[in-house]
Design a protein around this motif. Structure first.
Motif, PDB file in Angstrom:
ATOM      1  N   VAL A 142     -28.757  88.831  77.641  1.00  0.00           N
ATOM      2  CA  VAL A 142     -28.094  89.783  76.709  1.00  0.00           C
ATOM      3  C   VAL A 142     -26.933  88.921  75.854  1.00  0.00           C
ATOM      4  N   HIS A 143     -26.711  88.868  74.671  1.00  0.00           N
ATOM      5  CA  HIS A 143     -25.706  88.446  74.004  1.00  0.00           C
ATOM      6  C   HIS A 143     -25.049  89.136  72.921  1.00  0.00           C
ATOM      7  N   ILE A 144     -23.804  89.403  73.358  1.00  0.00           N
ATOM      8  CA  ILE A 144     -22.791  90.160  72.329  1.00  0.00           C
ATOM      9  C   ILE A 144     -22.449  89.493  71.116  1.00  0.00           C
ATOM     10  N   PRO A 145     -22.905  90.231  69.974  1.00  0.00           N
ATOM     11  CA  PRO A 145     -22.482  89.426  68.776  1.00  0.00           C
ATOM     12  C   PRO A 145     -20.880  89.097  68.579  1.00  0.00           C
ATOM     13  N   THR A 146     -20.804  88.034  67.753  1.00  0.00           N
ATOM     14  CA  THR A 146     -19.277  87.832  67.786  1.00  0.00           C
ATOM     15  C   THR A 146     -18.567  88.825  67.155  1.00  0.00           C
ATOM     16  N   SER A 147     -19.081  89.812  66.251  1.00  0.00           N
ATOM     17  CA  SER A 147     -18.387  90.902  65.687  1.00  0.00           C
ATOM     18  C   SER A 147     -19.628  91.973  65.433  1.00  0.00           C
ATOM     19  N   GLY A 148     -19.040  93.150  65.960  1.00  0.00           N
ATOM     20  CA  GLY A 148     -19.876  94.364  65.767  1.00  0.00           C
ATOM     21  C   GLY A 148     -19.565  95.524  65.154  1.00  0.00           C
ATOM     22  N   PRO A 149     -20.503  96.457  65.010  1.00  0.00           N
ATOM     23  CA  PRO A 149     -20.150  97.881  64.273  1.00  0.00           C
ATOM     24  C   PRO A 149     -19.227  98.859  65.195  1.00  0.00           C
ATOM     25  N   LEU A 150     -19.506  98.879  66.693  1.00  0.00           N
ATOM     26  CA  LEU A 150     -18.705  99.846  67.203  1.00  0.00           C
ATOM     27  C   LEU A 150     -17.490  99.759  67.793  1.00  0.00           C
ATOM     28  N   TYR A 151     -16.565 100.738  67.846  1.00  0.00           N
ATOM     29  CA  TYR A 151     -15.469 100.879  68.399  1.00  0.00           C
ATOM     30  C   TYR A 151     -15.452 102.031  69.235  1.00  0.00           C
ATOM     31  N   SER A 152     -14.707 101.819  70.405  1.00  0.00           N
ATOM     32  CA  SER A 152     -14.811 103.052  71.361  1.00  0.00           C
ATOM     33  C   SER A 152     -13.385 103.202  72.032  1.00  0.00           C
ATOM     34  N   PHE A 207     -19.077 100.839  77.311  1.00  0.00           N
ATOM     35  CA  PHE A 207     -19.148  99.579  77.315  1.00  0.00           C
ATOM     36  C   PHE A 207     -20.592  99.027  77.119  1.00  0.00           C
ATOM     37  N   HIS A 208     -21.852  99.909  77.579  1.00  0.00           N
ATOM     38  CA  HIS A 208     -23.070  99.377  77.468  1.00  0.00           C
ATOM     39  C   HIS A 208     -23.433  99.546  76.051  1.00  0.00           C
ATOM     40  N   LYS A 209     -22.769 100.226  75.116  1.00  0.00           N
ATOM     41  CA  LYS A 209     -23.108 100.422  73.780  1.00  0.00           C
ATOM     42  C   LYS A 209     -22.742  98.980  73.170  1.00  0.00           C
ATOM     43  N   VAL A 210     -21.359  98.616  73.358  1.00  0.00           N
ATOM     44  CA  VAL A 210     -20.702  97.743  73.085  1.00  0.00           C
ATOM     45  C   VAL A 210     -21.431  96.283  73.463  1.00  0.00           C
ATOM     46  N   LEU A 211     -21.849  96.165  74.684  1.00  0.00           N
ATOM     47  CA  LEU A 211     -22.545  95.161  75.066  1.00  0.00           C
ATOM     48  C   LEU A 211     -23.940  94.859  74.360  1.00  0.00           C
ATOM     49  N   CYS A 212     -24.459  95.860  74.108  1.00  0.00           N
ATOM     50  CA  CYS A 212     -26.025  95.790  73.397  1.00  0.00           C
ATOM     51  C   CYS A 212     -25.649  95.665  71.832  1.00  0.00           C
ATOM     52  N   PHE A 271     -16.189  90.229  83.625  1.00  0.00           N
ATOM     53  CA  PHE A 271     -17.158  89.029  84.154  1.00  0.00           C
ATOM     54  C   PHE A 271     -18.637  89.205  83.235  1.00  0.00           C
ATOM     55  N   LEU A 272     -18.958  90.265  82.985  1.00  0.00           N
ATOM     56  CA  LEU A 272     -20.169  90.569  82.125  1.00  0.00           C
ATOM     57  C   LEU A 272     -20.174  90.206  80.766  1.00  0.00           C
ATOM     58  N   ALA A 273     -18.809  90.708  80.202  1.00  0.00           N
ATOM     59  CA  ALA A 273     -18.629  90.293  78.846  1.00  0.00           C
ATOM     60  C   ALA A 273     -18.573  88.842  78.619  1.00  0.00           C
ATOM     61  N   ARG A 274     -17.967  87.974  79.451  1.00  0.00           N
ATOM     62  CA  ARG A 274     -17.998  86.707  79.493  1.00  0.00           C
ATOM     63  C   ARG A 274     -19.347  85.940  79.342  1.00  0.00           C
ATOM     64  N   GLN A 275     -20.057  86.565  80.467  1.00  0.00           N
ATOM     65  CA  GLN A 275     -21.660  86.025  80.511  1.00  0.00           C
ATOM     66  C   GLN A 275     -22.379  86.290  79.390  1.00  0.00           C
ATOM     67  N   ALA A 276     -22.037  87.225  78.680  1.00  0.00           N
ATOM     68  CA  ALA A 276     -22.717  87.739  77.523  1.00  0.00           C
ATOM     69  C   ALA A 276     -22.378  87.000  76.333  1.00  0.00           C
ATOM     70  N   GLY A 277     -21.186  86.098  76.337  1.00  0.00           N
ATOM     71  CA  GLY A 277     -20.572  85.559  75.400  1.00  0.00           C
ATOM     72  C   GLY A 277     -19.701  86.216  74.499  1.00  0.00           C
ATOM     73  N   GLY A 278     -19.006  87.442  75.070  1.00  0.00           N
ATOM     74  CA  GLY A 278     -17.897  88.367  74.571  1.00  0.00           C
ATOM     75  C   GLY A 278     -16.581  87.889  75.253  1.00  0.00           C
ATOM     76  N   ARG A 279     -15.668  88.679  74.936  1.00  0.00           N
ATOM     77  CA  ARG A 279     -14.530  88.585  75.588  1.00  0.00           C
ATOM     78  C   ARG A 279     -13.748  89.744  76.280  1.00  0.00           C
ATOM     79  N   ALA A 280     -13.001  89.842  77.304  1.00  0.00           N
ATOM     80  CA  ALA A 280     -12.288  90.596  77.644  1.00  0.00           C
ATOM     81  C   ALA A 280     -10.813  90.401  77.849  1.00  0.00           C
TER      82      ALA A 280
END
Length: 651
Positions: free
Chosen positions: A507-517, A555-560, A587-596
């Protein structure tokens, strides 16, 4: 500069007011020569030379003395008074081999550790006091002396769960001042200072029957630049206090020098003199000790008041070049992990087995929750906790198991040898009838193998030390998502075979996404900048608000799909437990190319100072997290290591 500095020091002096019935009862009030009475906490400026980092320090306790003296901030004009408890004056015990306080101890004026604001890297609220200072120069100061110091570093002490910063500084006139400019100089010139300071603060309350104090940042003194950031934060908090934007019963903001347009608490020197006369009269009328405030530090936060389907992450089917539905091999957890076992640290078959054991527990929880939709959440959490623990304890793979629900380490099966993995898990979060979720994190042990682990395997370990992390989401479908060090992979529960099978590898998190939670109710009390970020989101038509009372679902929605999930605090229930939520999600966010981030530092760079440490959490797409840091801190944080969601091979 030297001449101006000396003049400024000389213009402040203390006047002792003695109780005629008790000569040991001394109150130190402050005067400014040629002006009159002042409040040292509010009227003495913090900065002498901000550009060169020179600050004023109020000495409360001279080195090698034991009397617990402090600014009585709840009293008009904040005199220095010996603290009392149960009618008795307080003294600190000698901490062997030291006598009393081992530095000149005091505070910075015009600072305040705000008890309504959580510190982003520790998750602890401020203690409601001025910023403490340990002056390490060679001279012994006097009570009430105003020293001009330069900051060298800061240590993050946690006192009764509250942030109690200790700034390390040195008098600019001290013979060692030119040699000491930052933390590294402390190690070179005063090599035993760090050990002595941590040892003293850790143990000085033990003779009074209290527990040891603990420290953030792996018990290391942070740099001068970091310390100056803390000073400036506390200065800004003081401005909120003295201008009336925030009020607190432990602080009387009466002052005689601040502009009345800035502070509504400005009074004349004559009015201040009236307060002094009233106190002198009360001394003559009573032989009792000054009454101890009934307010406690634990009350600080409570007492504070304010002034004025198409989106599914799963591929529907594999379609061949002719448009026909193609079949593909279903990979189970064990087979998938085994294929990767030589590609990541600690990637042994044991780790694959551990993921499989967790998968079995998650299937049991999912079935149990489905059959009991009206069960109370607490009872469901107890079941989930027992199910996960049973799977782990009997697996022979773990040396230490910690449940955030039980808030304790759980015993291993006595008949099975200890393994090498440390597992932390949050058994269940969410609401019955809605989405539920389980979160887990795995570390490789630090303690000696062959026996049960200990707290060193978990406390003071950074988020980077994790070797695996993941979650299970119990919703309309059952989703098991995890990473074992090389990418994030989503597994769905196949109802025919009863196995978790790969649904979306890498899974790869887009560099920018539509959701905010985010829970919008907490925004007004969040750290400055978060409200601006949320307002920008609400004004952007391309943004979509998605929030459930389940962090795993959010988090699952944001990850996807991309975007950001925020847990900004400041209250503990609005933060993320570091070990049980923030670290595994990061850990998951970083592995998917996102940030925390916690707003000023990446989550994975932090380490837990306690098992229940909580922190703010801003997690998701890189650009969105960068923007939060830009609004909160002034610039995005540069991560030590940047990692993308690497695709190793095609499935």
């Amino acid at each position: 500069m030297q001449h101006e500095t000396n003049e400024q020091v000389a213009c402040y002096q203390t006047r002792k007011l003695l109780n005629p019935e008790d000569p040991d009862d001394v109150w130190y009030y402050f005067e400014k020569k040629g002006y009159g009475w002042i409040n040292p906490l509010h009227d003495i400026p913090l900065y002498v030379d901000k550009q060169n980092g020179i600050l004023n320090m109020i000495v409360e306790i001279p080195r090698w003395t034991n009397a617990k003296l402090e600014l009585k901030s709840a009293e008009p004009l904040a005199p220095i008074v010996q603290d009392t408890k149960n009618g008795k004056r307080r003294y600190v015990h000698n901490v062997y081999p030291y006598k009393g306080y081992i530095w000149n101890y005091g505070c910075f004026p015009q600072t305040w550790e705000d008890p309504s604001q959580v510190h982003m890297e520790t998750g602890a609220l401020g203690d409601g006091d001025p910023l403490d200072v340990c002056e390490i120069g060679t001279s012994i100061a006097k009570v009430g002396e105003i020293k001009q110091v330069k900051v060298l570093g800061v240590l993050g002490m946690i006192d009764s769960g509250e942030m109690d910063w200790k700034v390390v500084a040195i008098d600019i006139h001290d013979r060692l001042a030119n040699e000491l400019n930052d933390v590294d100089d402390l190690y070179r010139m005063l090599p035993g200072l760090q050990h002595a300071t941590f040892s003293w603060f850790r143990t000085y309350k033990i003779p009074d029957g209290k527990k040891e104090n603990v420290f953030a940042f792996r018990e290391e003194i942070q740099s001068r630049s970091y310390a100056m950031e803390i000073v400036e934060e506390c200065h800004k908090s003081w401005k909120k206090l003295v201008t009336g934007r925030v009020t607190h019963p432990n602080h009387n903001c009466l002052n005689t020098t601040l502009d009345s347009s800035f502070s509504p608490y400005r009074c004349s020197v004559e009015e201040a003199n009236t307060h002094i006369k009233a106190y002198e009269a009360s001394m003559s009328d009573s032989t009792s000790y000054p009454k101890e405030s009934k307010l406690t530090r634990n009350q600080s936060l409570a007492e504070i008041s304010k002034g004025d389907g198409s989106n599914s992450c799963y591929p529907q089917h594999n379609i061949d070049e002719n448009g026909n539905v193609a079949t593909r091999q279903l990979l189970t957890i064990k087979r998938f992990c085994t294929q990767q076992q030589r590609q990541f640290p600690h990637g042994s078959n044991d780790l694959a087995l551990l993921m499989s054991e967790l998968g079995v527990a998650f299937k049991c929880i999912a079935a149990y929750a489905k059959d009991r939709p009206f069960m109370k959440l607490y009872d469901m959490q107890r079941y989930a906790d027992f199910q996960i623990y049973s799977s782990l304890a009997s697996s022979g793979l773990c040396c230490l198991i910690y449940s955030t629900f039980a808030k304790d380490f759980l015993p291993l099966d006595k008949d099975i040898a200890a393994g090498n993995y440390v597992v932390v898990y949050t058994p269940l979060c969410g609401v019955m009838g809605g989405s539920l979720g389980t979160i887990f994190s795995v570390y490789y042990r630090k303690s000696a193998s062959g026996k049960e682990g200990d707290t060193s395997d978990l406390v003071q370990r950074s988020g980077f030390d994790q070797v695996a992390a993941g979650y299970c989401l119990y919703s309309s479908s059952i989703v098991f998502t995890f990473s074992i060090g090389f990418g994030v992979h989503i597994f769905g529960l196949d109802i025919v075979s009863g196995h978790f099978v790969v649904a979306h590898p890498h899974v790869h998190i887009p560099t920018s996404g539509p959701l905010y939670s985010v829970d919008t109710q907490v925004i007004p009390k969040a750290v400055d900048g978060v409200d601006t970020f949320l307002a920008n989101m609400e004004n952007d038509a391309s943004r979509q608000f998605r929030f459930e009372d389940c962090t795993v679902a959010n988090f699952h929605k944001v990850l996807c799909r991309g975007g950001i999930m925020m847990l900004p605090g400041p209250k503990k229930e609005n933060l993320a437990n570091f070990l049980g939520e923030a670290a595994p999600f990061a850990f998951l966010a970083r592995q998917a190319g996102g940030r925390a981030s916690v707003g000023r530092r990446p989550v994975l760079e932090l380490s837990a100072w306690s098992l229940e440490m909580c922190v703010p959490l801003f997690i998701g797409s890189k650009e969105d997290v960068d923007e939060v840091e830009r609004l909160v801190l002034g610039h995005p944080v540069v991560e030590k290591t940047v990692m993308g969601a690497t695709v190793m091979y095609e499935i």
